[in-house]
Structure formats: structure tokens, C-alpha cells
Design a protein around this motif. Structure first.
Motif, short mmCIF file in Angstrom:
data_model
loop_
_atom_site.label_atom_id
_atom_site.label_comp_id
_atom_site.label_asym_id
_atom_site.label_seq_id
_atom_site.Cartn_x
_atom_site.Cartn_y
_atom_site.Cartn_z
N ILE A 1 -9.84 10.78 -1.40
CA ILE A 1 -9.43 11.80 -0.42
C ILE A 1 -8.95 11.14 0.87
CG2 ILE A 1 -10.28 13.67 1.06
CD1 ILE A 1 -12.08 14.50 -1.35
N ALA A 2 -9.64 10.09 1.28
CA ALA A 2 -9.26 9.38 2.51
C ALA A 2 -7.88 8.72 2.38
CB ALA A 2 -10.31 8.33 2.86
N LEU B 1 -7.01 4.24 -9.30
CA LEU B 1 -8.28 3.56 -9.56
C LEU B 1 -9.47 4.42 -9.12
CD1 LEU B 1 -7.24 -0.04 -8.56
CD2 LEU B 1 -7.95 0.70 -10.85
N CYS B 2 -9.30 5.17 -8.04
CA CYS B 2 -10.37 6.07 -7.60
C CYS B 2 -10.61 7.18 -8.63
CB CYS B 2 -10.03 6.69 -6.24
SG CYS B 2 -10.29 5.57 -4.86
N VAL B 3 -9.55 7.70 -9.19
CA VAL B 3 -9.70 8.73 -10.23
C VAL B 3 -10.41 8.15 -11.45
CG1 VAL B 3 -8.44 10.21 -11.86
CG2 VAL B 3 -7.70 10.08 -9.47
N ILE B 4 -9.99 6.97 -11.88
CA ILE B 4 -10.64 6.32 -13.03
C ILE B 4 -12.10 6.02 -12.69
CG2 ILE B 4 -10.66 4.26 -14.48
CD1 ILE B 4 -7.55 4.18 -14.03
N PHE C 1 -16.03 7.10 -4.79
CA PHE C 1 -14.66 7.14 -5.32
C PHE C 1 -13.93 8.40 -4.87
CE2 PHE C 1 -16.28 4.09 -8.56
CZ PHE C 1 -15.33 3.10 -8.38
N LEU C 2 -14.64 9.53 -4.87
CA LEU C 2 -14.03 10.79 -4.43
C LEU C 2 -13.65 10.72 -2.95
CD1 LEU C 2 -13.25 13.75 -4.98
CD2 LEU C 2 -15.60 14.36 -4.38
N ALA C 3 -14.56 10.27 -2.12
CA ALA C 3 -14.30 10.19 -0.67
C ALA C 3 -13.17 9.20 -0.38
CB ALA C 3 -15.57 9.78 0.07
N LEU D 1 -5.22 10.10 1.03
CA LEU D 1 -4.15 11.10 1.07
C LEU D 1 -3.32 11.08 2.36
CD1 LEU D 1 -5.91 14.02 -0.82
CD2 LEU D 1 -4.34 12.27 -1.72
N PRO D 2 -3.92 10.98 3.54
CA PRO D 2 -3.08 10.92 4.76
C PRO D 2 -2.16 9.71 4.81
CG PRO D 2 -5.35 11.41 5.34
CD PRO D 2 -5.34 11.08 3.88
N PHE D 3 -2.53 8.64 4.12
CA PHE D 3 -1.67 7.46 4.10
C PHE D 3 -0.37 7.73 3.36
CE2 PHE D 3 -5.80 5.75 5.09
CZ PHE D 3 -5.51 4.81 6.07
N PHE D 4 -0.38 8.64 2.39
CA PHE D 4 0.85 9.01 1.71
C PHE D 4 1.78 9.74 2.67
CE2 PHE D 4 -1.97 8.56 -1.98
CZ PHE D 4 -1.19 7.71 -2.75
#
Length: 123
Positions: A77-78, A113-116, A72-74, A80-83
């Protein structure tokens, strides 16, 4: 919500947006790209459909892999560049229509969802 359901929710974003791109690429082009980027060659619908097919494969991995806290963490993080991509091609060098921001909405949903999932997954 269980970790498994969180994974299925992430997969659903891929299935919905990717399925749309795969099955109706001309609709995606018409609704999400500014007119100057709707070129009349067959390569654009092909490219959009390929993008959709890849998203569907990513959805399969999201649905059927075993996510851990690290996964979920990876994945988060992955995303973020899409934003940066969405912001750039909407505000800085516009390619997308406002409806094109559905991509960013999908990324926000998946990041949340990744954070949750990260919080609920066992170490």
C-alpha cells in the motif's frame, strides 16, 4: 519462493537502484533527468546520493526485518503513491527521461513481490 527470499528480492531492488544513486549520482542525473533539471550546482549530486543512501537503509530493513502478512500488505500500500510520483514526473510534468522509469519498474517489481509475499506469509 520463501517469504525470506521475497524480502531479499525486495531488498535487491533497493540495493541496485539505491546503490547506483549513492555511488554514481552524476550517472543517475545524466541518464534519468531531462537536461533542464541537470543543474550545475553540487547540491543535486548530493541530493541524489542522499536518496540512494536512504534507499540502501530501506533495503537493509527489507532484508533483515521479519515480514508478516500485514507487513507485505502495508509495504504494498505504501508503494502506491510512488506510482503517482513516477507517472506525474514522467508524463504530466516531465522531469525524468524514459530511463527514469526504472524507478517505476522497481516499484512494479516490489509491488508484485508484496502480493506474492502476502499470499505466502502466515497470518
Amino acid at each position: 519462493m520463501t517469504v525470506r527470499r521475497i524480502q531479499w528480492a525486495i531488498a535487491a531492488v533497493f540495493y541496485i537502484l539505491g546503490g547506483w544513486a549513492l555511488l554514481a549520482p552524476r550517472s543517475v542525473i545524466k541518464l534519468t533527468l531531462l537536461p533542464q533539471y541537470r543543474v550545475g550546482t553540487p547540491i543535486l549530486p548530493f541530493a541524489i546520493a542522499c536518496f540512494g543512501a536512504q534507499a540502501m537503509i530501506a533495503g537493509l530493513f527489507a532484508a533483515f526485518a521479519r515480514f508478516t502478512k500485514a507487513t507485505f500488505l502495508a509495504f504494498g500500500i505504501a508503494l502506491l503513491p510512488f506510482f503517482v510520483f513516477d507517472i506525474w514526473f514522467t508524463l504530466v510534468d516531465p522531469v525524468f527521461t524514459p530511463l527514469g522509469l526504472l524507478d517505476a519498474v522497481g516499484h512494479v517489481i516490489m509491488l508484485a513481490l508484496c502480493v506474492i509475499g502476502w499470499r505466502r506469509a502466515e497470518a
